[in-house]
Enzyme design. Structure first.
Site, short mmCIF file in Angstrom:
data_model
loop_
_atom_site.label_atom_id
_atom_site.label_comp_id
_atom_site.label_asym_id
_atom_site.label_seq_id
_atom_site.Cartn_x
_atom_site.Cartn_y
_atom_site.Cartn_z
N ASN A 8 26.80 46.39 40.76
CA ASN A 8 27.88 45.22 41.29
C ASN A 8 28.06 45.45 42.62
OD1 ASN A 8 31.15 44.92 41.30
ND2 ASN A 8 30.18 43.22 40.35
N SER A 31 33.11 45.97 38.89
CA SER A 31 34.53 46.27 39.63
C SER A 31 35.49 44.92 39.35
CB SER A 31 34.26 46.12 41.21
OG SER A 31 33.84 44.69 41.58
N HIS A 32 36.77 45.46 39.39
CA HIS A 32 37.81 44.49 39.34
C HIS A 32 38.90 45.06 40.25
CE1 HIS A 32 39.12 41.54 35.77
NE2 HIS A 32 37.81 41.10 36.64
N ASN A 33 38.27 45.17 41.54
CA ASN A 33 39.33 45.62 42.88
C ASN A 33 40.40 44.54 42.86
OD1 ASN A 33 37.52 47.65 42.56
ND2 ASN A 33 36.37 46.90 44.37
N HIS A 34 39.90 43.37 43.37
CA HIS A 34 41.08 42.37 43.73
C HIS A 34 42.04 41.99 42.66
CE1 HIS A 34 38.23 41.76 46.97
NE2 HIS A 34 38.96 41.30 47.58
N HIS A 56 30.29 36.82 45.23
CA HIS A 56 30.67 37.65 44.00
C HIS A 56 29.47 37.12 42.98
CE1 HIS A 56 33.01 40.07 41.00
NE2 HIS A 56 32.48 39.25 39.98
N ASP A 63 28.44 36.58 28.37
CA ASP A 63 29.91 36.44 28.72
C ASP A 63 30.33 35.43 29.73
OD1 ASP A 63 32.70 37.58 29.31
OD2 ASP A 63 31.75 38.66 30.92
#
Ligand SMILES: Nc1ncnc2c1ncn2[C@@H]1O[C@H](COP(=O)(O)OP(=O)(O)O)[C@@H](O)[C@H]1O
Ligand SMILES: [Mg+2]
Lengths: 94, 234, 764, 94
Positions: free
Chosen positions: C543, C102-105, C57, C276
């Site tokens: 990403n 992405s925020h898949n998991h 990541h 961030d």
């Protein structure tokens, strides 16, 4: 078979951020209730349930809580079998 | 017309109301931060939409205690104009300037779409530029817009002609499919007894420019500017 | 002084065994590299830091080498890959920052919070650049909606995206969603954000100025999502459940305050850098800021405001609590910074400072717990080129003979209605009516059009954006699928009147250590690179989300393209809906006989097979120029790109675009010598359906031809009552507008309004 | 002064439609829990309060509830002073 009113209390898991609780806490500070040190915000559900015994009522509602009412990833829940009158006061009924 | 747009932490339509007032009707408008004590010498106070304090606990429940609100209430009691849109409407109910409450939409879902409003009362300072029964195409966007009040209150609102906007179908009828959130009596907006405080869930400030797809909200701001400029100040 | 001693593990922290190293996702070779870099054994905290920074990541181990192949330069590119977001010049002194994430998991674990925090993260990436977010989009993939578990994930994700964006007050202007077994158990949640700033307001995330203080801003640090970055780099399995980090809970209210405060801080000139705290939290934000500037950083972890008692430096450094920022202030301006934040009711704490020794140092009550050279940590992550071999099953699928499916059978109108009812083709209004699309009063084209368009207040200009990718095409042929994704995105933009300008992308794939998956990744990147170069739409960021597998089954390769474009004059903006009876309907581009990978095959025959449509990039380029020229000359009443569902679906979408009850009829005659099924439902690329007045007909023909674009007249727009009719040499479709609208607008809602949606954790 | 955990239960006024409760009820039917005849959905708040006595804690929290926590137009509330341990279980903490 008899009828029970079952209370389910659902609260955010300890350690999880609780923005709602913090916002309420903040507001109470502003309103001069300095004696409050923490607020946790959760849900209260009241179910009218047919069951043969208080224990059976409780067992079934635990099942419901696991399956649907509470989110196991973010919430804890407690189940209390109450006697009908109490919760009608707390808003039971259609 | 001099106007103040109140910004609460979490307000997000303050900017839109500011521009509608300044760019579309040439009002002399400024932002007022919720921590301030005085709205100042203005003709109009706007409580904009958004999510003051994240809508935590209940929409408007916490904002209604913001320092500025005392001055807003005083302004209203003096007969000054107060316009509450969306979250602003919710705050007005919480603070008691308007009766009733706004509950979770019947669908339990946030609803964001164009709706049709029928002008029920064109004799308020907010609607004088409309005609009774005009149909307005205006966007709404909220999760808690279901107007609720006890039967007596509803009867009074109806009787005193205080329901200013009602949700209707495209053909102007109240009927199946016309109510986006389950509001009692299809209520979209009401005024207080004196008629100087208006609360509405739809967003007139989002319908003031053809490029945004509708100008049906513009007459509301024009009405105010017409009726309030004559009322002295600026 | 204490910082001169080499770092130590704290009492209670495990000894570094090969098992502990493995649990941190580091290979023995990678661990040897760590030993070389440090010249000694790492402390437990240091091991955690390396594990996070060298996860896929953060470290892009398996993708970096491929990403270098993407075109990234153009005169209008102000900031390419490497910063929190890409930035381009959009004219009149304005710059546009944009990025997809992405925020898949997290969404697979907790759909509501996972999706919500995904939106939060991408918003912060944008406003830390100095840009005010003006629009969001989202690209989603789920399994089939028959499963209550999928409905639970889908409705939770949509609610999470909506609640977060609505609360912060950023309009949603579009996105996409597909439902297919290929995503069962592995939903895809990609969020994109656009932000606007004056070109001179650009801010970067560098730790400049030795001696400058580091401040944490916003929410307190809890134990949320510790090892989220590592977690996001592994396959989901029963085993990974217990390793699962504590769920990150989003607080959009704090985010809104953080947004306003950050922009005010940046404008104030009191800070030199801001970032961030996203994946790998304080560790990545601090070390990356150090890495970018070539300076060093010392962090006093014990000074970080925490939400829970007893947190260790290891936890504080790796926590992924949301709504936090790391700020490098001008020395001496700490008080001004605090004042600005206090006004927004936010906390700021000084937690360290910029040093000149190029090291990433962490102390805990005076004791050094980490001391790592910054550059090797941020840039030294080993990168791999894996072996890529195409799976033979896919080769076989591609070779499938599709002729049996091309046969006409039964009532074609019924067939068409069934196709339109597929959740992949039906209107997505059930989704976007849960998103505020008009807040900020600048949305010109809301969700529902080919691309979303937002005006730039005070100018005639506007920016447009779209996300596109067909995972089924990419599964059957990753290179072609990626080219098509870029081509479709560009087509969507020109249809609204925007010049395609730049790209951000999200590479959602399975486990790259498996040769067939690495093959997909490589081919997709190569295809994207070729198309982006040819269309002059450089890639300014993106990403990578790998290991999207559950129990060994990978998702379809899904390289989502987020493309932005610029509209010179809001008057050029054109919708995709037919306007007036009597208008002529024309097709730009040629029809083809291609049924492979189509929604028709999937929805009506349950088949994912054949070769996807073949895209001719040069023809696409000519088409884009032609459409843009037509739109800019105001010759078109409507323009709509032809994609999933084919020509018949595109015509239906244009017919009903004005909304239920307001659609118009169409009378179409197709003469191409192509069997009806592929002609009507095939997904041949390079086609746009337009409409214009009879007066403009000749000019439209001439302009198209002058661009070398084939053009044919299909028919005309008719009154609503006349209905929807398409005639081909060997078949006919007829539907009433009422039926067409009911099917298009209600199909998705009908499925989702089935109340039962069960918790994935506890269902079955 | 000592510390109390006070539970505030907020429920929709009887007679008020409760769409959330009905939705949960409906879902329970679908999941085959036919024994449930009604569901009411409300809020449960947990406040950590400093007070000289349980009665004082309760009195103060009633004030907070009247002023802020419950909306008199639509909600009823009940206040229970609990002993600390119970509610830490129910999710007390930061
Ligand atoms: N998840 C979503 N969020 C917001 N809008 C969406 C979403 N999915 C689809 N839409 C909107 O629905 C419309 C149709 O989507 P799609 O079929 O992908 O269009 P196209 O094929 O032209 O790219 C587009 O306007 C798109 O923006
Ligand atoms: Mg698409």
């Amino acid at each position: 078979m008899s009828r029970f009113v079952v209370q389910v209390l659902i609260t955010p898991r300890p350690g999880l951020l609780d923005p709602q609780g913090s916002a309420i806490h903040h507001a109470l500070q502003q309103l001069d209730f300095p004696e409050v040190s923490t607020v946790r915000a959760g849900k209260a559900l009241y179910l009218d349930v047919e069951a043969s015994s208080p224990d059976q009522a409780e067992a079934r509602v635990r099942e419901m809580s696991k399956k649907l009412l509470a989110n196991p990833v973010t919430e804890d829940f407690q189940v209390h079998v109450e006697d009908a009158d109490v919760t009608t006061a707390a808003g039971g009924g259609k | 017309m001099k106007a103040a747009v109140i910004t609460f932490p979490g307000s997000n339509c303050d900017y839109d109301c500011f521009h509608a007032l300044r760019d579309q009707v040439g009002a002399d408008v400024g932002y007022v931060w919720h921590r301030e004590q005085e709205v100042g010498d203005v003709d109009l106070v706007v409580l904009p939409g958004g999510f003051s304090y994240g809508d935590y606990l209940r929409p408007g429940a916490i904002a209604r205690f913001s320092p500025i609100m005392e001055s807003v209430v005083a302004h209203a009691r003096r007969g000054g104009a107060v316009l509450g849109i969306c979250n602003g409407f919710q705050i007005l109910c919480e603070v008691g300037l308007l009766p009733g409450a706004l509950l979770r939409n019947e669908s339990l879902r946030f609803v964001s779409r164009h709706v049709w409003l029928r002008v029920e009362n064109a004799r308020t300072i907010y609607t004088s530029r409309y005609n009774k029964a005009d149909l307005l195409r205006i966007h709404l966007a909220h999760g808690d817009g279901k107007y609720h009040a006890d039967p007596e209150t509803l009867a009074r609102l109806e009787g005193d002609d205080r329901i200013v906007f009602r949700y209707v179908n495209r053909d102007g009828t109240v009927g199946p499919g016309s109510n986006p959130n389950g509001s009692a009596h299809n209520i979209a907006g009401i005024v207080n007894e004196a008629g100087n405080v208006l609360g509405m869930m739809p967003h007139p400030e989002r319908a003031v420019d053809p490029v945004l797809g509708s100008e049906h909200g513009l007459p509301l701001f024009l009405s105010l500017s017409e009726n309030l400029s004559t009322a002295g100040a600026a | 002084m204490s910082s001169l001693l080499s770092p130590v593990s704290l009492p209670g922290e495990p000894a570094i065994t090969s098992q502990v190293v493995a649990d941190h996702g580091l290979s023995p070779e990678e661990y040897d590299l760590v030993l070389n870099i440090l010249g000694r054994e790492p402390s437990f905290t240091e091991l955690g830091i390396f594990s996070a920074m060298w996860s896929e990541h953060c470290g892009y181990k398996n993708s970096k080498r491929l990403l270098r192949l993407l075109p990234t330069r153009a005169p209008w590119v102000i900031q390419g890959p490497g910063e929190n977001a890409g930035v381009i010049d959009v004219g009149e002194g304005y710059a546009l920052a944009f990025k997809i994430e992405s925020h898949n998991h997290p969404s697979a674990v907790e759909p509501y919070q996972g999706a919500a925090t995904g939106v939060g993260g991408i918003l912060r990436d944008i406003f830390t650049m100095g840009a005010r977010p003006i629009a969001v989009l989202n690209s989603l993939r789920f399994g089939k909606l028959d499963s209550p578990r999928v409905r639970y994930l889908f409705s939770g994700v949509v609610r999470g995206i909506g609640d977060y964006g609505n609360c912060v007050g950023i309009p949603n202007i579009g996105g996409e969603v597909h439902f297919d077994e290929g995503y069962e158990g592995n939903p895809i949640v990609n969020a994109m954000c656009l932000g606007l700033m004056k070109t001179d307001e650009l801010m970067t995330a560098e730790a400049k100025g030795v001696g400058n203080p580091l401040m944490t801003v916003g929410a307190r640090t809890g134990r949320d999502g510790i090892h989220g970055a590592t977690f996001a780099s592994e396959e989901l399995s029963e085993a990974s459940q217990d390793k699962r980090p504590q769920v990150q809970v989003g607080d959009p209210f704090t985010e809104k305050l953080l947004l306003e405060a950050s922009l005010e801080l940046i404008r104030s000139g009191h800070i030199v850098g801001i970032q961030d705290m996203g994946a790998a939290g304080l560790t990545s934000s601090a070390s990356e800021m150090a890495g970018r500037s070539g300076n060093g950083i010392v962090l006093e972890a014990d000074r970080v405001p925490v939400r829970e008692e007893g947190m260790t430096p290891y936890e504080i450094l790796l926590s992924e609590s949301q709504e936090r920022m790391l700020v490098v202030a001008e020395a001496g301006k700490e008080e001004e910074v605090r004042k600005i934040l206090a006004r927004w009711e936010l906390e700021a704490e000084e937690v360290g400072r910029v040093t000149d020794d190029g090291r990433f140092r962490v102390t805990w009550h005076g004791e050094t717990v980490a001391d790592i050279p910054a550059t090797p940590l941020t840039d030294g992550c080993p990168t791999y080129e894996r072996e890529g071999v195409e799976s033979e099953d896919v080769q076989a699928l591609r070779a499938t003979d599709l002729t049996p499916y091309a046969q006409l059978s039964g009532d074609l109108s019924k067939t068409f209605q069934a196709l339109l009812a597929s959740p992949n083709l039906a209107s997505k209004q059930w989704i976007y009516q849960q998103y505020d699309s008009t807040v900020r009063t600048s949305t010109v084209v809301p969700p529902g059009g080919d691309a979303g368009v937002v005006r730039i207040r005070g100018t005639r200009r506007a920016v447009a954006a779209t996300t596109d990718c067909n995972g089924r095409y990419c599964y059957l042929d990753p290179g072609m699928g990626a080219r098509i994704a870029v081509a479709e995105a560009a087509r969507n933009l020109v249809c609204t009147g925007a010049l395609p300008t730049a790209v951000t992308n999200n590479l959602n794939f399975g486990n790259p250590l498996k040769p067939p998956i690495y093959f997909q990744l490589r081919e997709a990147v190569l295809g994207m690179a070729e198309a982006c170069a040819l269309f002059e739409t450089p890639v300014t960021g993106g990403n990578v989300s790998l290991f999207n597998e559950r129990d060994g089954k990978a998702i379809y390769p899904t390289p989502v393209i987020g493309m932005v474009g610029v509209v010179d004059d809001v008057d050029h903006i054109t919708g995709h809906g037919f306007q007036t009876p009597g208008h002529q309907i024309l097709l730009l581009g040629d029809n083809g006989d291609e049924l492979g990978g189509s929604e028709y095959l999937y929805a009506l025959h349950g088949v994912v097979a054949g070769a996807p449509p073949q895209v001719d990039l040069l023809a696409e380029r000519r088409l884009q120029h032609a459409v843009l020229a037509l739109v800019q000359r105001r010759l078109l009443a409507s323009a709509h790109d032809c994609s999933e569902g084919g020509l018949a679906t595109t015509l239906a979408e244009s017919a009903v675009a004005r909304g239920a009850g307001e659609g118009l009829g169409v009378e179409i005659t197709l003469r191409d010598p192509i069997p009806a099924v592929p002609l009507l439902f095939g997904e041949t690329q390079g086609r746009v359906v337009v409409s214009c007045t009879t007066d403009d007909l000749d000019r439209v023909h001439r302009l198209a031809r002058s661009h070398g674009v084939p053009i044919q007249e299909l028919g005309s727009v008719t009154p609503r009552a006349a209905g929807f009719h398409i005639t081909t040499p060997d078949a006919h479709i007829s539907m009433s507008l009422d039926d067409l609208e009911e099917t298009h607008f209600q199909s998705l809602g009908r499925i989702m309004d089935r109340p039962l949606a069960v918790n994935p954790e506890t269902s079955e």
